[in-house]
Write an enzyme that holds these catalytic residues in place. Structure first.
Site, PDB file in Angstrom:
ATOM      1  N   ASP A   1      34.526 -14.704  29.257  1.00 38.20           N
ATOM      2  CA  ASP A   1      33.126 -14.794  29.845  1.00 38.20           C
ATOM      3  C   ASP A   1      33.114 -14.382  31.310  1.00 38.20           C
ATOM      4  OD1 ASP A   1      30.318 -15.487  29.767  1.00 38.20           O
ATOM      5  OD2 ASP A   1      30.834 -16.646  31.454  1.00 38.20           O
TER       6      ASP A   1
ATOM      7  N   TYR B   1      30.660 -11.762  39.419  1.00 38.92           N
ATOM      8  CA  TYR B   1      31.952 -12.526  39.783  1.00 38.92           C
ATOM      9  C   TYR B   1      32.950 -11.898  40.465  1.00 38.92           C
ATOM     10  CZ  TYR B   1      29.868 -15.784  36.171  1.00 38.92           C
ATOM     11  OH  TYR B   1      29.020 -16.680  35.659  1.00 38.92           O
TER      12      TYR B   1
ATOM     13  N   TRP C   1      34.548 -16.868  36.173  1.00 44.73           N
ATOM     14  CA  TRP C   1      34.075 -17.430  37.550  1.00 44.73           C
ATOM     15  C   TRP C   1      35.100 -17.944  38.549  1.00 44.73           C
ATOM     16  CZ3 TRP C   1      29.160 -20.998  37.633  1.00 44.73           C
ATOM     17  CH2 TRP C   1      28.648 -20.898  39.024  1.00 44.73           C
TER      18      TRP C   1
END
Length: 208
Positions: free
Chosen positions: A52, A57, A21
């Protein structure tokens, strides 16, 4: 780096993961692709295996970065987790910080999103696929969970679950999904300064 088995999946993951992110959105500093890839490869060299991402994103950038950092056979060094559910194709330019954009959990949209994520990731399977910030409507939508099972049966992902984000899906949606759908994975944001709305610490953080 310590590792543990993810539930009863048999997948070994590092206890600390690398969340994309930050490096893919530019909300907390700007990272070039080269800088992000260098950080990711360093993390892997230090024993981090869980990376992740989410299709939203950076409007696909987080998944592109994984493909750049771990091309070809190097992909097998890591466990890839990503998320689908936000319509960033039509609304990605509208997002600012943690403000949400419209979601699209129609079965055909989820299938399209998963295929697109696989292409960006440069892989033939996603280790952990999560529905991104679901609401009650998605918990009760049998057609959504049926397409997830179809995608799993086709080998497009190994383990499925839900991701619950800031200020939404904190209790009701998560508890309902666990009880009704029994997801393999539940991802939940936890931050000492971003507690459940109404908590004392949350009010202190809001006031400061």
């Amino acid at each position: 780096m310590k590792h543990r088995t993810l539930g009863d999946s048999g997948i070994q993951v590092s206890e600390i993961g690398f969340g994309l992110w930050t490096v893919s959105t530019g909300w907390w500093g700007t990272f070039t692709d080269e800088e992000a890839v260098r950080l990711m490869r360093l993390a892997a060299d230090l024993g981090i295996t869980l990376f992740d991402a989410a299709d939203t994103y950076g409007n696909g950038r987080s998944e592109d970065l994984i493909a750049k950092a771990f091309p070809g056979s190097e992909r097998d060094r890591i466990i890839v987790a990503t998320k689908v559910g936000y319509d960033f194709i039509n609304h990605g330019g509208e997002r600012r910080g943690q403000r949400e954009i419209p979601q699209d959990f129609r079965p055909e949209a989820i299938r399209t999103a998963v295929d697109a994520a696989l292409k960006r990731l440069g892989t033939d399977r996603i280790d952990i696929l999560q529905l991104h910030n679901i609401r009650e409507a998605q918990v009760t939508d049998d057609s959504l969970w049926e397409v997830m099972e179809d995608l799993r049966a086709e080998g497009k992902f190994r383990h499925g679950g839900i991701a619950l984000g800031p200020a939404i899906g904190w209790i009701g949606e998560g508890a309902a999904a666990i009880a009704r759908r029994k997801p393999d994975v539940v991802q939940h944001i936890y931050n000492m300064l971003e507690q459940h709305p109404g908590s004392e610490l949350h009010r202190v953080a809001e006031a400061t």
